[in-house]
Write a protein that holds these residues in place. Structure first.
Motif, PDB file in Angstrom:
ATOM      1  N   TYR A 148      45.843  40.390  49.841  1.00 37.84           N
ATOM      2  CA  TYR A 148      45.364  40.134  50.941  1.00 37.84           C
ATOM      3  C   TYR A 148      44.678  39.229  51.349  1.00 37.84           C
ATOM      4  O   TYR A 148      43.887  38.898  50.016  1.00 37.84           O
ATOM      5  N   PRO A 149      44.610  37.797  51.660  1.00 41.02           N
ATOM      6  CA  PRO A 149      45.264  38.033  53.166  1.00 41.02           C
ATOM      7  C   PRO A 149      46.258  37.370  52.658  1.00 41.02           C
ATOM      8  O   PRO A 149      46.762  37.009  53.905  1.00 41.02           O
ATOM      9  N   ASN A 165      49.837  37.555  52.730  1.00 38.99           N
ATOM     10  CA  ASN A 165      51.013  39.058  53.404  1.00 38.99           C
ATOM     11  C   ASN A 165      52.177  38.693  53.815  1.00 38.99           C
ATOM     12  O   ASN A 165      52.979  38.552  53.946  1.00 38.99           O
TER      13      ASN A 165
END
Length: 195
Positions: free
Chosen positions: A126-127, A129
């Motif tokens: 994360y972040p 994705n």
């Protein structure tokens, strides 16, 4: 170093820098007491990881093994990365026959992948994705565990330093660019002349 007159690095300097970088990292683990390999490579059999393995061969004493960790999802021995890894392993054994190259096959079931992705990997990447982020994150996760099947059966890598060639094609402007320069008669120098 940078060539001040031309404002770029030449191939020889870049090679020394890269090789020196690997050597510095490897010498940092020289005092670690392990019974097997101290270093491993996330090994798809592609050019990036094979070059890293060759650089490690120059930096690690010949008496020490190097683990090559190959992660496969799905049809295990039929995946492109597994097929490439076996072919590149043969090349490494030909180039450096004095070295013990330990290919560790990490076969990941769909159930195991889904569990690790939900419990650990999604949070760790994360972040980021995207599908590519997920694929790389999953491969790194399972490779870092070092648990798989070696030549003599189930094994766990003793390596504490895992090298990865991920991203080298992006840093160097893509494989097709260099392949084209090579095929047009420029060889290695032609491939790197823009740097």
């Amino acid at each position: 170093g940078i060539n001040a007159e031309y404002g770029h690095q030449d191939y020889t300097t870049r090679h020394c820098f890269c090789s020196g970088d690997v050597t510095c990292n490897v010498h940092g683990v020289a005092d670690w007491k392990v019974s097997g390999a101290r270093v491993a490579v996330l090994f798809s059999g592609g050019i990036d990881c094979t070059v890293l393995a060759c650089l490690l061969d120059r930096s690690v004493p010949a008496s020490e093994p190097i683990d090559l960790i190959n992660v496969s999802f799905g049809k295990y021995d039929e995946t492109p990365d597994r097929i490439s890894a076996l072919a590149s392993l043969h090349d490494l054994q030909t180039i450096a026959p004095q070295r013990t190259w330990n290919l560790i096959k990490v076969d990941v079931s769909l159930q195991e992948l889904q569990h690790a992705r939900a419990r650990y990997i999604t949070d760790l990447i994360y972040p980021h994705n995207t599908v590519l982020d997920d694929s790389i994150g999953c491969a790194l996760w399972f490779a870092a565990r070092g648990a798989g099947v070696g030549q003599d059966g189930p094994t766990i890598s003793s390596a504490r330093l895992l090298f990865s060639g991920i991203g080298a094609d992006e840093l160097m402007g893509g494989y097709s660019r260099h392949r084209g320069a090579w095929q047009n008669g420029g060889g290695l120098e032609g491939s790197f002349s823009r740097y």
